[in-house]
Write a protein that holds these residues in place. Sequence first.
Motif, mmCIF file in Angstrom:
data_model
loop_
_atom_site.group_PDB
_atom_site.id
_atom_site.type_symbol
_atom_site.label_atom_id
_atom_site.label_comp_id
_atom_site.label_asym_id
_atom_site.label_seq_id
_atom_site.Cartn_x
_atom_site.Cartn_y
_atom_site.Cartn_z
ATOM 1 N N UNK A 142 37.140 3.731 72.675
ATOM 2 C CA UNK A 142 37.173 4.544 73.876
ATOM 3 C C UNK A 142 37.990 3.863 74.966
ATOM 4 N N UNK A 143 38.609 2.727 74.639
ATOM 5 C CA UNK A 143 39.440 2.033 75.618
ATOM 6 C C UNK A 143 40.904 2.302 75.313
ATOM 7 N N UNK A 144 41.710 2.452 76.376
ATOM 8 C CA UNK A 144 43.145 2.625 76.186
ATOM 9 C C UNK A 144 43.867 1.305 76.334
ATOM 10 N N UNK A 145 43.373 0.520 77.275
ATOM 11 C CA UNK A 145 44.096 -0.721 77.561
ATOM 12 C C UNK A 145 43.289 -1.926 77.110
ATOM 13 N N UNK A 146 44.028 -2.977 76.896
ATOM 14 C CA UNK A 146 43.482 -4.211 76.373
ATOM 15 C C UNK A 146 43.978 -5.333 77.266
ATOM 16 N N UNK A 147 43.068 -6.155 77.784
ATOM 17 C CA UNK A 147 43.525 -7.297 78.579
ATOM 18 C C UNK A 147 43.706 -8.502 77.665
ATOM 19 N N UNK A 148 44.817 -9.196 77.832
ATOM 20 C CA UNK A 148 45.198 -10.309 76.947
ATOM 21 C C UNK A 148 45.685 -11.471 77.814
ATOM 22 N N UNK A 149 45.258 -12.695 77.490
ATOM 23 C CA UNK A 149 45.783 -13.875 78.184
ATOM 24 C C UNK A 149 46.972 -14.433 77.418
ATOM 25 N N UNK A 150 48.067 -14.664 78.170
ATOM 26 C CA UNK A 150 49.256 -15.302 77.610
ATOM 27 C C UNK A 150 49.372 -16.716 78.170
ATOM 28 N N UNK A 151 50.073 -17.575 77.436
ATOM 29 C CA UNK A 151 50.446 -18.878 77.995
ATOM 30 C C UNK A 151 51.632 -18.638 78.923
ATOM 31 N N UNK A 152 51.405 -18.795 80.236
ATOM 32 C CA UNK A 152 52.461 -18.490 81.207
ATOM 33 C C UNK A 152 53.448 -19.636 81.311
ATOM 34 N N UNK A 153 52.956 -20.858 81.196
ATOM 35 C CA UNK A 153 53.808 -22.028 81.384
ATOM 36 C C UNK A 153 53.125 -23.224 80.733
ATOM 37 N N UNK A 154 53.914 -24.205 80.347
ATOM 38 C CA UNK A 154 53.309 -25.428 79.797
ATOM 39 C C UNK A 154 52.877 -26.313 80.959
ATOM 40 N N UNK A 155 51.579 -26.668 81.036
ATOM 41 C CA UNK A 155 51.113 -27.463 82.169
ATOM 42 C C UNK A 155 51.568 -28.918 82.071
ATOM 43 N N UNK A 156 51.737 -29.545 83.221
ATOM 44 C CA UNK A 156 51.873 -31.002 83.269
ATOM 45 C C UNK A 156 50.590 -31.507 83.886
ATOM 46 N N UNK A 157 49.931 -32.420 83.225
ATOM 47 C CA UNK A 157 48.633 -32.868 83.723
ATOM 48 C C UNK A 157 47.589 -31.782 83.504
ATOM 49 N N UNK A 158 46.665 -31.676 84.466
ATOM 50 C CA UNK A 158 45.564 -30.717 84.313
ATOM 51 C C UNK A 158 46.107 -29.292 84.445
ATOM 52 N N UNK A 159 45.810 -28.401 83.497
ATOM 53 C CA UNK A 159 46.258 -27.003 83.629
ATOM 54 C C UNK A 159 45.690 -26.365 84.904
ATOM 55 N N UNK A 160 46.363 -25.342 85.394
ATOM 56 C CA UNK A 160 45.847 -24.622 86.555
ATOM 57 C C UNK A 160 46.128 -23.129 86.377
ATOM 58 N N UNK A 161 45.934 -22.368 87.457
ATOM 59 C CA UNK A 161 46.050 -20.910 87.342
ATOM 60 C C UNK A 161 47.433 -20.507 86.826
ATOM 61 N N UNK A 162 48.475 -21.308 87.130
ATOM 62 C CA UNK A 162 49.839 -20.960 86.703
ATOM 63 C C UNK A 162 50.031 -21.086 85.193
ATOM 64 N N UNK A 163 49.083 -21.699 84.526
ATOM 65 C CA UNK A 163 49.192 -21.873 83.070
ATOM 66 C C UNK A 163 48.895 -20.565 82.331
ATOM 67 N N UNK A 164 48.120 -19.691 82.975
ATOM 68 C CA UNK A 164 47.572 -18.523 82.287
ATOM 69 C C UNK A 164 48.092 -17.236 82.929
#
Length: 342
Positions: A3-25
């Motif tokens: 019954x859902x049309x859309x699907x939320x998916x996480x992509x790797x946005x960027x390769x982190x240096x050190x601790x990953x942060x919001x920009x990684x996802x």
Amino acid sequence: MTDADTNRVFLLADRPEGVPDADTFDLVERDVPDPGEGEVLVRTLYLSVDPYMRGRMRDRESYADPWDVGEPLRGGVVGEVVASNHDDFGRGDAVVGNLQWAEYAVADGDDLRTVDPDLAPLSTHLGVLGMPGRTAYFGLFRVGEPEPGDTVVVSAASGAVGSVVGQLARIAGCRVVGFAGSAEKTTYLTDELGFDAAIDYRSVDDYRGALDDAAPGGVDVYFDNVGGPITDAVFTRLNEGARVAVCGQISLYNEEATPTGPRKLGTLIQTRARVEGFLVGDFESDYGTATRRLGEWVDAGEIRYRETVADGLENAPDAFLALFEGDKLGKQLVKVAERREA
Ligand SMILES: NC(=O)c1ccc[n+]([C@@H]2O[C@H](COP(=O)([O-])OP(=O)(O)OC[C@H]3O[C@@H](n4cnc5c(N)ncnc54)[C@H](OP(=O)(O)O)[C@@H]3O)[C@@H](O)[C@H]2O)c1
């Protein structure tokens, strides 16, 4: 189909240096995929976040292939089948697999197995009865080879793997000492899980002195989840013939270069200790036995477990980061949806 049309998916946005942060996802909306010939559409109920995923964010060969930037992240998932073109799976089946960080994902049957939702809570198939529990079982029994009366030390002891290691060692008749990162966690280890002693490594500077108090007879088995200064200290307290099971090195996963420091390998000459790395997948042919025995111990109350559950797929990045600097206890999971098909 759903019954859902859309699907939320996480992509790797960027390769982190050190601790990953919001920009990684990157959380994106996609169409719910259609399962092809021989494929199954799975609706995610729980997603596992695991330390090894940090290694997959690097563009470097490791035991797990690197993720590509712009592609979906993947991990252990418990879900329910909502559509199937595969003879072994039917709508409503509860399944475990290695799937995308997504609300819906298509799987081929190779990567999926059904689980009985009446035997144990579904989330446990990603924790105590899943990959982390089996890692503890094989790493301790096959690599650490504990004998009754041995002293077993485990680092990251309140986590998914470490908490099971300590309880298995206790069941095997050993003295058990854990390292963990807060007073709440060390109290949990001694008061709820039956560890003989626990060291809060964040409030203690002298790890060797703390080990002398907690393990006065030295260390026969060290189950290493963290590397770094904790492991350096344990190496100086190994007994003759000790076994070190190198399971993980989480204290180093966010380092861009492996720090060098005082070498502790000289202790291995004197002690004739054995240091052996392992991967849980090395023991795949015996997964059935391990899972059954872990289930029996859980049923009997001999192994207890905790889960820290983040609510909603959108909170998966924070749940992942909690592995490195959060205050989670036990297995860290993300709850994505309620079961509907039962
Ligand atoms: N070899 C294999 O096949 C295999 C399979 C699964 C897991 N592993 C490894 O096993 C280890 C544990 O995995 P898990 O899934 O059970 O994770 P976990 O222990 O549930 O979570 C990670 C824990 O590591 C501790 N930690 C984080 N940074 C640290 C640091 N700098 N120094 C000391 N401790 C630190 C944290 O606990 P505190 O609050 O106590 O610091 C955190 O809760 C990881 O290294 C993982 O890579 C290996």
